[in-house]
Design an enzyme around this catalytic site. Structure first.
Site, PDB file in Angstrom:
ATOM      1  N   ARG A 226       0.829  -1.213  -0.090  1.00  0.00           N
ATOM      2  CA  ARG A 226       0.024   0.014   0.063  1.00  0.00           C
ATOM      3  C   ARG A 226       0.947   1.297   0.067  1.00  0.00           C
ATOM      4  NH1 ARG A 226      -3.323  -2.726  -1.504  1.00  0.00           N
ATOM      5  NH2 ARG A 226      -5.350  -3.005  -0.525  1.00  0.00           N
ATOM      6  N   HIS A 274      -1.078  -0.003  -9.843  1.00  0.00           N
ATOM      7  CA  HIS A 274      -1.807  -1.055  -8.920  1.00  0.00           C
ATOM      8  C   HIS A 274      -2.528  -2.271  -9.588  1.00  0.00           C
ATOM      9  CE1 HIS A 274      -4.115  -1.174  -4.760  1.00  0.00           C
ATOM     10  NE2 HIS A 274      -3.664  -2.411  -5.312  1.00  0.00           N
TER      11      HIS A 274
END
Ligand code: OXD
Length: 311
Positions: A226, A274
């Site tokens: 993250r 991502h």
């Protein structure tokens, strides 16, 4: 049983509805619908980044299944009912993707393929010095299902590997560090550091100037966890000063990454949007359906999230 689906992408909602309906065929009374179907009140839900009204529209949930790897987006929902059991996906096709992403970046860095690409563009023929594998120790921060798969794959490529987890882990050929050793001692040996841990209160902003300074000079960072684990300004400073040789980033504090962000054209940053582990809906639906059947028959499925720990 009624199962509600929520996901920001409408076509993904449809895929989940189809895939779960197919895998639960034969289970009595199964209905799988988008969460906002009028009059549809479900006992279970599959969710990714649920909207603000989600829990108000689905007040009778007894189980919530995460439609991706990280549950931070569920745990931080302001209306999440306190005692609602949450189940995470366990691998479900994501470990192979993470392994491919991380080993690809690692191999590029170690074998200097970036430099050879630059040489090709310059029509320049030169063999560059190669440092022995034994001198390129790789650290995997976070040894859950995905982190363990990556640590083993890196080990099998011949790199020395160390891994860090809150509590001791025994993985053959991986030197284990935990909270008792301290993060600094772990970082001191990482020529390449791979972040694989969830975003929790304990990991938010953990990788800052102080911790980048503990890495060997010229280390490389790979972040597939993250963006919030990293203080982005401190990372930029570490790249600019040469403390870090480069970073492969798949995740960012703000996604999509704002157009004006320095990462986009920083010469030492390789980035992707991502994609290091995309949910494979059909494989994930098969796993969720096994867990649902276990719940229906009174058994406890694996992968229950501990909200205090944050994963
Ligand atoms: C994640 C995912 O958790 O994409 O990042 O599944």
């Amino acid at each position: 049983m009624k199962i509600a689906i929520t996901h920001p992408v409408a076509s993904t909602v449809a895929r989940w509805c189809d895939a779960l309906s197919a895998t639960l065929e034969g289970v009595q009374g199964v209905e799988v619908r988008p969460y906002d179907t009028p009059g549809f009140v479900a006992q279970a839900a599959v969710a990714w980044k649920p909207p603000a009204d989600f829990f108000a529209r689905q007040p009778a949930l007894e189980a919530l299944f995460c439609a991706g790897a990280g549950v931070d987006q569920l745990l931080t929902h302001p209306a999440l009912p306190a005692r609602l059991p949450i189940y995470r996906l366990e691998d479900a096709g994501m470990a192979a993707q993470m392994v491919a992403y991380c080993t690809h970046e690692l191999v590029r860095v170690h074998y200097r393929y970036d430099a050879y690409e630059r040489q090709q563009r310059a029509r320049h023929w030169e063999e560059l010095p190669l440092s022995p594998l034994a001198q390129c120790e790789v650290g995997v921060f976070g040894l859950g299902v995905l982190g363990t798969a990556v640590a083993k794959a890196v080990r099998d490529l011949g790199f020395p590997v160390r891994g860090y987890a809150r509590t001791p882990r025994a993985i053959e050929g991986v030197r284990s560090f935990d909270d008792r050793d301290g993060l600094g001692e772990f970082l001191a040996g990482c020529r390449v550091l791979i972040l694989m841990a969830p975003l929790t209160e304990a990991t938010r902003g953990l990788f800052d100037a102080r911790h980048f300074a503990r890495l060997p000079k010229g280390a490389w960072l790979i972040n597939v966890a993250r963006g919030g684990l990293v203080v982005e300004d401190d990372l930029l400073a570490a790249l600019d000063s040469g403390q870090l040789a480069g970073a492969s980033l798949d995740v960012f504090t703000h996604e999509p990454l704002p157009a004006e962000h320095r990462f986009w054209d920083h010469p030492k940053v390789r980035m992707t949007p991502h994609i290091s582990a995309i949910t494979v809906v059909e494989v994930s639906a098969a796993q969720v359906s096994v867990k649902l059947r276990e719940l229906v028959s009174g058994r406890t499925p694996s992968g229950r999230v501990d909200p205090q720990r944050g994963y």
